[in-house]
Enzyme design. Structure first.
Site, PDB file in Angstrom:
ATOM      1  N   ARG A  69      28.927  45.429  29.221  1.00 56.62           N
ATOM      2  CA  ARG A  69      30.000  46.167  29.981  1.00 56.62           C
ATOM      3  C   ARG A  69      30.773  46.839  28.516  1.00 56.62           C
ATOM      4  NH1 ARG A  69      34.292  41.886  32.555  1.00 56.62           N
ATOM      5  NH2 ARG A  69      33.132  42.453  34.440  1.00 56.62           N
ATOM      6  N   ARG A 183      42.408  32.894  29.734  1.00 60.04           N
ATOM      7  CA  ARG A 183      41.693  33.636  30.783  1.00 60.04           C
ATOM      8  C   ARG A 183      41.781  35.063  30.455  1.00 60.04           C
ATOM      9  NH1 ARG A 183      38.621  33.416  34.792  1.00 60.04           N
ATOM     10  NH2 ARG A 183      38.945  31.859  36.848  1.00 60.04           N
ATOM     11  N   LYS A 184      41.274  35.550  31.516  1.00 58.52           N
ATOM     12  CA  LYS A 184      40.949  37.351  31.409  1.00 58.52           C
ATOM     13  C   LYS A 184      42.622  37.610  31.427  1.00 58.52           C
ATOM     14  CE  LYS A 184      39.589  39.672  35.066  1.00 58.52           C
ATOM     15  NZ  LYS A 184      38.952  39.931  36.387  1.00 58.52           N
ATOM     16  N   GLY A 454      32.086  41.471  47.157  1.00 56.50           N
ATOM     17  CA  GLY A 454      31.151  40.594  47.458  1.00 56.50           C
ATOM     18  C   GLY A 454      31.723  39.168  48.080  1.00 56.50           C
ATOM     19  N   CYS A 459      36.695  41.647  42.801  1.00 53.99           N
ATOM     20  CA  CYS A 459      36.553  42.673  41.823  1.00 53.99           C
ATOM     21  C   CYS A 459      36.927  43.962  42.461  1.00 53.99           C
ATOM     22  CB  CYS A 459      35.112  42.529  41.247  1.00 53.99           C
ATOM     23  SG  CYS A 459      35.100  41.006  40.471  1.00 53.99           S
ATOM     24  N   GLY A 460      36.475  44.176  43.912  1.00 55.98           N
ATOM     25  CA  GLY A 460      36.431  45.458  44.687  1.00 55.98           C
ATOM     26  C   GLY A 460      37.668  45.783  45.023  1.00 55.98           C
TER      27      GLY A 460
END
Ligand code: SRM
Ligand code: SF4
Length: 533
Positions: A69, A183-184, A454, A459-460
């Protein structure tokens, strides 16, 4: 000091433990060693987790073939960089590919660990970095996709986004100050009126806002104009995030900042989050959970304290008052005689050949610059009027069209089961096939934004879509099958708000008629009249 004073109150979870044992960034110095050991012999914690600190993701679905990434601030790269990415992908033949992500970024597939030293050298030579792009780090920072091109923009976000990335990553070299967040963390800056970055779904977002500043207005570090005037700055939003457990839009911090204070405010917020964010339960470690615990006023005070100065209150209105644009097609730039062209890249999937072609188009027709959008598409800027006609004749535009059909145009999809082991369904290929099938049956007079994701990690971004489809387990005739939960009503641009789940567990094999009816009922689609020949 007694034992009880040194023992943490809560036992560390697996991720806090692995970070405490060795900082993720330490793997940067061990790449040569990993490459000679190979993926099977190397330490599993380094392989499965710590390598993400340098943007290298072990894929349990395709063991030995890693994902990389990048970090592409504001979604901008040049043709030389794209060519290097294409060369990396090319060496893996059919197993090499790339995806444009929902954060204006690129991920590469098929990577072998033995090639990492060479790949990192190539990246360095063209100024690319992957550092701190995964795990408990700040993700790719998004900015306005048409920054510096759009005559109507309020602020060119490019430099500020780069400055924030440089502060967080030590100019791409890695920065241990911010390599162990709870975390992120997602950051976005909107520069136009259409909220092209989805500000509301970021942990920290800056949205354009003018503040009335009166003569004699004194506040540390701020200008005091001679006559009352409107000054450009940003209202600050915090805490937006999606996770499997909870999804929330960002809330106002009640802060307005000048552009020149944005980097310092980012740093202060990251420090407060790093030092106080909840770490015991990873499901409750994103920034919003800390804000919940403290209340927004205390959070704001802590930020001011870190910053060392008081912050101005937010303005009542921000400048987000347009519908969101997707930038597909040909548009005049603010620079006379120049155009930017948005190409539709179906579900963001690229192969080496396509990447080389994009690099060539940017060089031959534009200024070598390439941009990415959060809708997983590409923009080539700076194309003179005089060469547009010949640009239109390029073969690659048949594949990456500038005039896609209405459903394909706005299609977004996360990685799904092909490469992601969280996935409950295959997404990308299914998404393309479904749009084609629906377009055969239906006339649409407007694009409909359909997002596939998914699993509940989102994420989408199904919650920002007109129709969001989230992978789940469904049942048909008593048997478990791949299915989706359906979200409706995500609003982007002005008055952005999140869509909600309206139907659960629709088997994927039964989805087409359900979407068909939804498109007719809510989005003005009409069945095509079939004429017998
Ligand atoms: Fe994501 C984890 C892919 C944007 C929420 N995400 C993952 C992992 C790394 C899981 C894994 O290891 O397999 C996925 C990698 C799959 C692969 O091989 O590609 C993954 N996320 C993606 C991308 C590639 C989706 C895409 O196709 O575009 C996006 C990469 C962005 C980037 O360039 O950095 C991506 N992920 C997002 C977004 C959207 C956004 O940022 O606007 C979200 C929701 C927003 C948010 O984070 O608040 C998102 N991803 C997650 C989560 C849930 C986070 C949480 O707090 O629980 C996970 C799971 C986790 O982190 O534990 C996750
Ligand atoms: Fe993987 Fe789930 Fe994210 Fe899709 S939403 S990329 S399946 S983690």
């Amino acid at each position: 000091m007694t034992d009880s004073a040194t023992t943490p109150k809560t036992s560390l979870n697996k991720f806090e433990k692995l970070k405490a044992e060795k900082d993720g960034l330490a793997v940067k110095a061990e790449i040569e060693n990993f490459a000679s050991l190979g993926w099977e012999a190397m330490d599993e914690t380094d392989r499965d987790h710590r390598l993400k600190w340098v943007g290298v993701f072990f894929r349990p679905v395709t063991p030995g073939k890693f994902m990389m990434r990048m970090r592409l601030p504001n979604g901008i790269l040049n043709s030389a960089q794209m060519r290097v990415l294409a060369e990396v992908v090319e060496r893996y033949g059919d197993e090499g590919s790339a995806d444009i992500t929902t954060r204006q970024n690129i991920q590469l597939r098929g990577i072998r660990i033995e090639d990492l030293p060479d790949i990192f050298n190539r990246f360095q030579a063209v100024g690319l970095t992957t550092v701190q792009s995964g795990m408990d780090n700040v993700r790719n920072i998004t900015g306005d996709a048409v920054a510096g091109l759009d005559a109507d923009e309020l602020f060119d976000t490019r430099e500020l986004v780069q400055q924030i990335q440089d502060m967080i990553t030590n100019s791409g070299q890695g920065n241990s100050e911010f390599s162990n967040l709870p975390r992120k963390f997602n950051i976005a800056i909107a520069g136009g009126r259409d909220n092209s970055v989805h500000a509301e779904i970021n942990d920290l977002a800056f949205v354009p806002a003018f503040k009335d500043v009166s003569p004699g207005y004194i506040s540390p570090g701020y200008i005091s104009p001679e006559k009352s005037e409107k000054i450009f700055g940003f209202n600050v939003l915090v805490g937006g995030f999606f996770s499997a457990k909870r999804c929330d839009a960002a809330i106002p911090l009640n802060v307005w900042v000048l552009p020149e204070d944005v980097v310092a405010v980012c740093r202060a917020i990251l420090e407060v989050y790093r030092d106080n964010g909840l770490r015991a339960n990873r499901q409750k470690s994103r920034l919003m959970w800390l804000i919940d615990e403290w209340g927004i006023d205390k959070f704001r005070q802590e930020v001011e304290q870190r910053l060392g100065k008081s912050l101005l209150a937010a303005t009542e209105h921000d400048e987000i008052d347009w519908e969101k644009r997707d930038h597909i097609g040909v548009y005049k730039q603010k620079q006379p005689g120049l155009n930017y062209v948005g190409l539709n890249i179906p579900v963001g999937r690229l192969n080496a050949e396509g990447m080389f072609e994009i690099a060539r188009l940017a060089e031959v027709y534009g200024s070598s610059e390439i941009r990415l959008t959060v809708e997983q598409n590409i923009i080539i800027p700076n194309i003179p009027d005089s060469v547009l006609a010949s640009f239109y004749t390029e073969n690659i535009l048949k594949q990456f069209t500038i005039n896609p059909s209405p459903l394909t145009r706005s299609l977004v999809s996360c990685t799904g089961a092909e490469f992601c082991n969280f996935a409950m369904i295959e997404t990308k290929q299914r998404a393309i096939a479904m749009m084609k099938a629906l377009e055969l049956d239906l006339e649409l007079n407007r694009p409909v934004r359909i997002h596939w994701t998914g699993c509940p990690n989102s994420c989408g971004q199904p919650q920002v879509a007109d129709i969001g489809l989230m992978g789940t387990k469904a049942r048909k005739n008593g048997k478990p099958v791949e299915g989706v939960d359906i979200y409706i009503g995500g609003k982007v641009g002005k008055d952005a708000s999140l869509g909600t789940c309206v139907t659960k567990g629709v088997p994927c094999e039964d989805l087409q008629p359900v979407l068909h009816d939804l498109l007719i009922e809510h989005f003005g689609a009409k069945p095509k009249v079939l004429i017998n020949s």
